[in-house]
Design a protein around this motif. Sequence first.
Motif, PDB file in Angstrom:
ATOM      1  N   PRO A  13       0.828  -1.205   0.000  1.00 27.21           N
ATOM      2  CA  PRO A  13       0.000   0.000   0.000  1.00 27.21           C
ATOM      3  C   PRO A  13       0.859   1.249   0.000  1.00 27.21           C
ATOM      4  CG  PRO A  13      -0.004  -1.047   2.164  1.00 27.21           C
ATOM      5  CD  PRO A  13       0.696  -1.985   1.233  1.00 27.21           C
ATOM      6  N   SER A  14       0.378   2.260  -0.675  1.00 26.86           N
ATOM      7  CA  SER A  14       1.113   3.518  -0.741  1.00 26.86           C
ATOM      8  C   SER A  14       1.037   4.228   0.597  1.00 26.86           C
ATOM      9  CB  SER A  14       0.507   4.412  -1.826  1.00 26.86           C
ATOM     10  OG  SER A  14      -0.790   4.806  -1.424  1.00 26.86           O
ATOM     11  N   PRO A  15       1.970   5.171   0.876  1.00 28.18           N
ATOM     12  CA  PRO A  15       1.882   5.949   2.107  1.00 28.18           C
ATOM     13  C   PRO A  15       0.537   6.637   2.259  1.00 28.18           C
ATOM     14  CG  PRO A  15       4.012   6.282   1.057  1.00 28.18           C
ATOM     15  CD  PRO A  15       3.166   5.487   0.093  1.00 28.18           C
ATOM     16  N   ALA A  16      -0.031   7.123   1.145  1.00 28.20           N
ATOM     17  CA  ALA A  16      -1.328   7.804   1.227  1.00 28.20           C
ATOM     18  C   ALA A  16      -2.406   6.836   1.673  1.00 28.20           C
ATOM     19  CB  ALA A  16      -1.686   8.410  -0.135  1.00 28.20           C
ATOM     20  N   ALA A  17      -2.341   5.578   1.192  1.00 23.15           N
ATOM     21  CA  ALA A  17      -3.335   4.592   1.601  1.00 23.15           C
ATOM     22  C   ALA A  17      -3.206   4.281   3.077  1.00 23.15           C
ATOM     23  CB  ALA A  17      -3.181   3.317   0.776  1.00 23.15           C
ATOM     24  N   ARG A  18      -1.951   4.167   3.563  1.00 22.75           N
ATOM     25  CA  ARG A  18      -1.762   3.896   4.979  1.00 22.75           C
ATOM     26  C   ARG A  18      -2.277   5.054   5.822  1.00 22.75           C
ATOM     27  NH1 ARG A  18       3.211   1.654   3.136  1.00 22.75           N
ATOM     28  NH2 ARG A  18       4.308   3.587   3.620  1.00 22.75           N
ATOM     29  N   ASP A  19      -2.101   6.278   5.363  1.00 20.20           N
ATOM     30  CA  ASP A  19      -2.542   7.448   6.107  1.00 20.20           C
ATOM     31  C   ASP A  19      -4.058   7.505   6.220  1.00 20.20           C
ATOM     32  OD1 ASP A  19       0.020   8.191   6.524  1.00 20.20           O
ATOM     33  OD2 ASP A  19       0.083   9.708   4.941  1.00 20.20           O
ATOM     34  N   ARG A  20      -4.759   6.831   5.296  1.00 21.31           N
ATOM     35  CA  ARG A  20      -6.210   6.877   5.351  1.00 21.31           C
ATOM     36  C   ARG A  20      -6.774   5.998   6.463  1.00 21.31           C
ATOM     37  NH1 ARG A  20      -5.877   7.352  -0.384  1.00 21.31           N
ATOM     38  NH2 ARG A  20      -6.046   5.082  -0.665  1.00 21.31           N
ATOM     39  N   GLU A  21      -5.946   5.135   7.062  1.00 21.46           N
ATOM     40  CA  GLU A  21      -6.416   4.356   8.196  1.00 21.46           C
ATOM     41  C   GLU A  21      -6.771   5.301   9.344  1.00 21.46           C
ATOM     42  OE1 GLU A  21      -3.656   1.345   9.378  1.00 21.46           O
ATOM     43  OE2 GLU A  21      -4.712  -0.139   8.169  1.00 21.46           O
ATOM     44  N   TYR A  64      -8.245  -0.195  11.842  1.00 16.04           N
ATOM     45  CA  TYR A  64      -9.616  -0.621  12.080  1.00 16.04           C
ATOM     46  C   TYR A  64      -9.723  -1.598  13.260  1.00 16.04           C
ATOM     47  CZ  TYR A  64     -10.367   1.631   7.622  1.00 16.04           C
ATOM     48  OH  TYR A  64     -10.417   2.556   6.609  1.00 16.04           O
ATOM     49  N   GLY A  65      -8.576  -2.049  13.751  1.00 10.55           N
ATOM     50  CA  GLY A  65      -8.578  -2.856  14.963  1.00 10.55           C
ATOM     51  C   GLY A  65      -8.439  -2.022  16.219  1.00 10.55           C
ATOM     52  N   VAL A  66      -8.406  -0.678  16.079  1.00 15.70           N
ATOM     53  CA  VAL A  66      -8.241   0.241  17.208  1.00 15.70           C
ATOM     54  C   VAL A  66      -7.085  -0.249  18.084  1.00 15.70           C
ATOM     55  CG1 VAL A  66      -9.489   1.580  18.933  1.00 15.70           C
ATOM     56  CG2 VAL A  66     -10.764   0.470  17.135  1.00 15.70           C
ATOM     57  N   PRO A 153     -23.009  -5.900  20.668  1.00 13.26           N
ATOM     58  CA  PRO A 153     -23.782  -6.409  19.526  1.00 13.26           C
ATOM     59  C   PRO A 153     -23.046  -6.179  18.216  1.00 13.26           C
ATOM     60  CG  PRO A 153     -25.173  -5.130  21.008  1.00 13.26           C
ATOM     61  CD  PRO A 153     -23.762  -4.919  21.464  1.00 13.26           C
ATOM     62  N   ARG A 154     -23.352  -6.986  17.231  1.00 13.05           N
ATOM     63  CA  ARG A 154     -22.608  -6.958  15.968  1.00 13.05           C
ATOM     64  C   ARG A 154     -22.639  -5.593  15.290  1.00 13.05           C
ATOM     65  NH1 ARG A 154     -20.194 -10.369  12.890  1.00 13.05           N
ATOM     66  NH2 ARG A 154     -20.758 -12.053  14.306  1.00 13.05           N
ATOM     67  N   ASP A 155     -23.759  -4.904  15.324  1.00 11.05           N
ATOM     68  CA  ASP A 155     -23.864  -3.630  14.623  1.00 11.05           C
ATOM     69  C   ASP A 155     -23.613  -2.416  15.521  1.00 11.05           C
ATOM     70  OD1 ASP A 155     -24.468  -4.845  12.206  1.00 11.05           O
ATOM     71  OD2 ASP A 155     -26.619  -4.921  12.673  1.00 11.05           O
ATOM     72  N   ALA A 156     -23.217  -2.661  16.774  1.00  7.70           N
ATOM     73  CA  ALA A 156     -23.048  -1.535  17.694  1.00  7.70           C
ATOM     74  C   ALA A 156     -21.797  -0.721  17.399  1.00  7.70           C
ATOM     75  CB  ALA A 156     -23.014  -2.039  19.137  1.00  7.70           C
ATOM     76  N   PHE A 157     -20.756  -1.372  16.840  1.00  9.47           N
ATOM     77  CA  PHE A 157     -19.520  -0.646  16.543  1.00  9.47           C
ATOM     78  C   PHE A 157     -18.872  -1.259  15.309  1.00  9.47           C
ATOM     79  CE2 PHE A 157     -14.831  -0.025  17.561  1.00  9.47           C
ATOM     80  CZ  PHE A 157     -14.795   1.256  17.023  1.00  9.47           C
ATOM     81  N   ARG A 158     -18.798  -0.455  14.248  1.00  4.48           N
ATOM     82  CA  ARG A 158     -18.096  -0.838  13.034  1.00  4.48           C
ATOM     83  C   ARG A 158     -17.007   0.188  12.772  1.00  4.48           C
ATOM     84  NH1 ARG A 158     -22.821  -2.686   8.721  1.00  4.48           N
ATOM     85  NH2 ARG A 158     -23.622  -4.463   9.939  1.00  4.48           N
ATOM     86  N   PRO A 159     -15.746  -0.159  13.055  1.00  9.96           N
ATOM     87  CA  PRO A 159     -14.665   0.827  12.936  1.00  9.96           C
ATOM     88  C   PRO A 159     -14.527   1.455  11.557  1.00  9.96           C
ATOM     89  CG  PRO A 159     -13.936  -1.103  14.159  1.00  9.96           C
ATOM     90  CD  PRO A 159     -15.280  -1.437  13.598  1.00  9.96           C
ATOM     91  N   ARG A 160     -14.938   0.756  10.499  1.00  9.09           N
ATOM     92  CA  ARG A 160     -14.842   1.335   9.158  1.00  9.09           C
ATOM     93  C   ARG A 160     -15.932   2.374   8.904  1.00  9.09           C
ATOM     94  NH1 ARG A 160     -11.439  -1.298   5.671  1.00  9.09           N
ATOM     95  NH2 ARG A 160     -10.547  -3.235   6.470  1.00  9.09           N
ATOM     96  N   ARG A 161     -16.973   2.350   9.744  1.00 12.57           N
ATOM     97  CA  ARG A 161     -18.105   3.255   9.538  1.00 12.57           C
ATOM     98  C   ARG A 161     -18.226   4.297  10.635  1.00 12.57           C
ATOM     99  NH1 ARG A 161     -23.564   0.487  11.063  1.00 12.57           N
ATOM    100  NH2 ARG A 161     -22.536   0.841  13.083  1.00 12.57           N
TER     101      ARG A 161
END
Length: 222
Positions: A13-21, A64-66, A153-161
């Motif tokens: 992944p490019s540096p820019a892609a990593r920065d988007r995390e 996304y794994g916090v 609950p499954r929908d209580a926390f989605r790190p990507r959203r």
Amino acid sequence: MLRALLALLLAFPSPAARDREPHWRVHAEASGTYAVDYGAEGDPVDGQSSGTWSWELKAVAAGYGVDTGTAIFRMSVNESSSIVIAGGAPYCRPPATGAVGWVRDPGVGLYFSARRRGFQVDHPFSALLAGCHAGAHGMTLYDGAGPADTRIPRDAFRPRRDRAFEDTWTQSIALDRSHEPGQDAHTFSANGTIAIEVRRISRRSARALRLRLLSTPRTPPA
């Protein structure tokens, strides 16, 4: 050659892609009480003990794994005991109070397990704080926390959203004398609460928070 070069570029992944995390500010705190009663029947061990405890963690996390990178921690315990062994000698008589923190330690951290739907929290308090630590007797929140303690609950926390998450969990224990028969027979009760908050922050805010956390002294090496 061009195809090989393209494949190589796609593999990393490019540096820019990593920065988007995402970057996260993390805060977790827990507290509770416990009580131990050996009775007063003239057994080899008699008496009572009780205590209150609390710990707090602040950290900066990424991905996304916090997954926390830099974290600081503090903990305090207030214990009292009248437990004695035959002849009246104190049985693990703790200091009245003990405290650690704020300290920066590589054993402190938190991450989110999407597969197990909960947070894993670790800290090395037992290596840093003297005392009887009777609160660790089945009270997992005393030692940190696992996904089973912080299940969501499954929908209580989605790190990507989601941009933030906050929740509180409790744990209660009540054991009668039969859980440890013989001279160690005693009752044990404990109640604990843990609160975890994670919030997305900008890359610049994450850098500033990391610098503030890094200003906290590290614990001395063992």
